[in-house]
Design a protein around this motif. Structure first.
Motif, short mmCIF file in Angstrom:
data_model
loop_
_atom_site.label_atom_id
_atom_site.label_comp_id
_atom_site.label_asym_id
_atom_site.label_seq_id
_atom_site.Cartn_x
_atom_site.Cartn_y
_atom_site.Cartn_z
N VAL A 1 2.22 0.91 0.91
CA VAL A 1 1.16 1.15 0.03
C VAL A 1 1.33 1.68 -1.46
O VAL A 1 0.22 0.71 -2.07
CB VAL A 1 -0.37 2.18 0.66
CG1 VAL A 1 -1.54 1.81 -0.48
CG2 VAL A 1 -0.89 1.50 2.54
N VAL A 2 1.63 2.08 -1.04
CA VAL A 2 2.50 2.69 -3.35
C VAL A 2 3.10 1.77 -3.17
O VAL A 2 3.22 1.18 -4.13
CB VAL A 2 3.19 3.88 -2.93
CG1 VAL A 2 3.85 4.26 -4.09
CG2 VAL A 2 1.97 5.13 -2.59
N VAL A 3 3.92 1.28 -2.52
CA VAL A 3 5.03 0.34 -3.22
C VAL A 3 4.42 -1.40 -3.41
O VAL A 3 3.86 -2.30 -4.30
CB VAL A 3 6.22 -0.58 -2.01
CG1 VAL A 3 6.83 -1.39 -2.46
CG2 VAL A 3 7.11 1.14 -1.48
N SER A 4 3.40 -1.51 -2.48
CA SER A 4 2.49 -2.60 -3.02
C SER A 4 1.18 -2.73 -3.81
O SER A 4 0.91 -3.79 -4.73
CB SER A 4 1.32 -2.80 -1.50
OG SER A 4 2.46 -3.14 -0.69
N LEU A 5 1.05 -1.11 -3.97
CA LEU A 5 -0.01 -1.26 -4.85
C LEU A 5 0.83 -0.50 -6.62
O LEU A 5 -0.27 -1.32 -7.93
CB LEU A 5 -0.90 0.51 -5.27
CG LEU A 5 -1.50 0.85 -4.64
CD1 LEU A 5 -2.08 2.17 -4.17
CD2 LEU A 5 -2.70 0.04 -4.62
N SER A 6 1.99 -0.43 -6.43
CA SER A 6 2.54 -0.70 -7.70
C SER A 6 3.01 -2.02 -8.19
O SER A 6 3.40 -2.50 -9.18
CB SER A 6 3.70 -0.30 -7.53
OG SER A 6 5.22 -0.44 -7.12
N GLY A 7 3.09 -2.69 -7.21
CA GLY A 7 2.92 -3.64 -7.36
C GLY A 7 2.12 -5.73 -7.38
O GLY A 7 2.01 -5.91 -8.09
N ALA A 8 0.57 -4.37 -7.17
CA ALA A 8 -0.54 -5.17 -7.83
C ALA A 8 -0.55 -4.81 -9.08
O ALA A 8 -0.87 -5.57 -9.92
CB ALA A 8 -1.51 -4.41 -7.30
N ILE A 9 0.12 -3.31 -9.33
CA ILE A 9 -0.16 -3.46 -11.14
C ILE A 9 0.60 -3.51 -11.61
O ILE A 9 0.29 -4.36 -13.13
CB ILE A 9 0.63 -1.66 -10.92
CG1 ILE A 9 -1.15 -0.79 -10.79
CG2 ILE A 9 0.27 -0.98 -12.87
CD1 ILE A 9 -0.61 0.96 -9.92
N THR A 10 2.11 -4.33 -11.56
CA THR A 10 2.94 -5.05 -11.94
C THR A 10 1.98 -6.50 -12.17
O THR A 10 2.86 -7.19 -13.45
CB THR A 10 4.15 -4.79 -11.11
OG1 THR A 10 4.83 -3.71 -10.99
CG2 THR A 10 5.19 -6.21 -11.96
N ASN A 11 1.76 -7.52 -11.06
CA ASN A 11 0.82 -8.19 -11.51
C ASN A 11 -0.06 -8.31 -12.71
O ASN A 11 -0.85 -9.08 -13.51
CB ASN A 11 -0.14 -8.87 -10.04
CG ASN A 11 1.62 -9.37 -9.25
OD1 ASN A 11 2.41 -9.92 -9.69
ND2 ASN A 11 1.15 -9.92 -7.82
N ALA A 12 -0.96 -7.25 -12.08
CA ALA A 12 -1.88 -6.27 -14.08
C ALA A 12 -1.33 -7.05 -15.03
O ALA A 12 -2.38 -7.19 -15.67
CB ALA A 12 -2.88 -5.39 -13.28
#
Length: 150
Positions: free
Chosen positions: A52-63
């Motif tokens: 989940v942390v990895v996926s959230l960091s990916g979402a932040i990078t997308n943002a």
């Protein structure tokens, strides 16, 4: 100087667009890696939390990529506006130069001075009450006769 400013803005827009693409690519890669980790390798709740942390960091990078993209679009819109202003300024400059050239060809000094004053007032966006220029005609002799009569 305006052309340099335009070139700088265009370069900035291109860089923001490139950064947007790179950031979005990295972000989606991280999200996919996090999802794959959660699906295939996470056997415990700690593993799921890590995914989940990895996926959230990916979402932040997308943002962040989306913000770069937004900034690039704003820079391009600003450059479009600046280009329109530059074109208008260049057209006005050409028209003014042509008007001055034509005015210099007028033989009558009184009329030439009135025309020069008219160009200056137009450039200053001002009006002088009572300034009346003769109407253009196809026959210069008739125009000269009208000037004598007034």
């Amino acid at each position: 100087m305006l052309i340099d400013y335009y070139a700088h803005g265009l370069t900035q827009a291109r860089r923001n667009s490139f950064a947007s693409l790179v950031s979005a690519g990295v972000g989606i890669s991280i999200v996919i890696a996090g999802a794959a980790y959660a699906i295939f390798w996470a056997r415990t709740s700690a593993g799921v939390s890590a995914a989940v942390v990895v996926s959230l960091s990916g979402a932040i990078t997308n943002a962040i990529g989306a913000l770069f993209h937004r900034q690039a679009n704003r820079a391009l819109a600003h450059m479009e506006s600046q280009t329109q202003h530059l074109r208008e300024d260049m057209r006005t400059d050409r028209e003014t130069r042509k008007a001055v050239e034509l005015i210099d060809e007028v033989a009558d000094p009184h009329l030439r001075d009135k025309l020069r004053a008219g160009v200056v007032l137009q450039l200053a966006r001002a009006e002088l009450p009572g300034l009346q220029l003769p109407e253009p005609s196809s026959n210069g002799a008739k125009s000269a006769e009208r000037d004598k009569a007034t």
